[in-house]
Design an enzyme around this catalytic site. Structure first.
Site, short mmCIF file in Angstrom:
data_model
loop_
_atom_site.label_atom_id
_atom_site.label_comp_id
_atom_site.label_asym_id
_atom_site.label_seq_id
_atom_site.Cartn_x
_atom_site.Cartn_y
_atom_site.Cartn_z
CE LYS A 9 75.81 3.17 84.82
NZ LYS A 9 74.98 3.69 85.93
CG HIS A 89 78.26 8.46 83.96
ND1 HIS A 89 77.88 8.05 85.23
CD2 HIS A 89 77.32 7.97 83.11
CE1 HIS A 89 76.77 7.34 85.14
NE2 HIS A 89 76.41 7.27 83.87
CD GLU A 137 73.01 9.20 82.20
OE1 GLU A 137 72.48 8.12 81.95
OE2 GLU A 137 74.17 9.29 82.64
CB ILE A 142 71.60 7.51 87.52
CG1 ILE A 142 71.81 8.64 86.51
CG2 ILE A 142 72.51 6.34 87.18
CD1 ILE A 142 73.22 9.18 86.47
CB SER A 197 70.79 -0.86 85.41
OG SER A 197 69.82 0.18 85.47
#
Length: 216
Positions: A9, A89, A137, A142, A197
């Site tokens: 990211k 995304h 996703e 998320i 993350s």
């Protein structure tokens, strides 16, 4: 062989001046997973010079070289040595016609696309365009601590069935934090994971990634 894509990211820990230091933590692994990293667009040139791993962009456009201010041409990616990209995304959603045009161009140029979808209906819509990867996703999971493999296992199974018999590999993302999350996803038919993350913002990114891909 399974696939693990780490989306960096624009996390400060792995972006800009920190990108090279972050990547130095990792070494290629011999195992059941191919590792792919997805740096920020501003770090792609540095990534292309790092021969240890395969790198995908976080976004790409079908527009060619030319008068396309602010676009990210696929042709430019290829010339840079980048062979694939995430597309659609949940943090960078696109109109369906844009996605279709990009998938068609990618197919012609042998450029790998990881197409993100939020539900089975969306996955089914793009089946005929045969993306290389379809990454499920759900937006609401998320960055959280609840894995999609726990919260919505039936949708993973549905998407796997939708793409059965095609050349598309199903990846699972959102809330993937433990090896058990990965094993459960693969048990449902997925061929890999898309994480962010849980690795990038970990106190020990290498350990966190290894804990995900060391299947037993």
């Amino acid at each position: 062989m399974y696939t693990a894509i780490v989306n960096l990211k624009t996390y400060r820990e792995a972006t800009g001046a920190n990108f090279t230091r972050f990547m130095e933590k990792f070494e290629p692994v011999q195992g059941k997973f191919e590792l792919i990293f997805s740096p920020s667009l501003l770090d792609l040139e540095k990534a292309a010079k790092c021969g240890k791993f395969r790198f995908f962009a976080q976004h790409v456009d079908a527009e060619p070289y030319g008068a396309y201010t602010g676009h990210v041409p696929m042709d430019m990616m290829i010339d840079l040595g980048i062979t694939g990209s995430i597309l659609n995304h949940s943090e960078r959603r696109l109109p369906r016609d844009t996605i279709i045009n990009t998938l068609k161009k990618a197919s012609k140029l042998d450029f790998t696309i990881v197409l993100c979808v939020e539900n089975a209906e969306e996955a089914k819509y793009f089946r005929e365009y045969e993306p290389d990867f379809i990454a499920y996703e759900p937006r609401d999971l998320i960055g959280g601590d609840v894995s999609v493999s726990t919260a919505k296992p039936e949708i993973i199974e549905d998407i796997v069935k939708i793409y059965e018999g095609t050349g598309t590999s199903v990846l699972v993302g959102a809330g993937i934090k433990t090896g058990e999350d990965v094993r459960r996803s693969i048990g449902l038919g997925a061929r890999g994971i898309l994480v962010a993350s849980g690795v990038v913002k970990s106190a020990d990114p290498t350990k966190s990634l290894n804990s995900l891909i060391e299947l037993k």
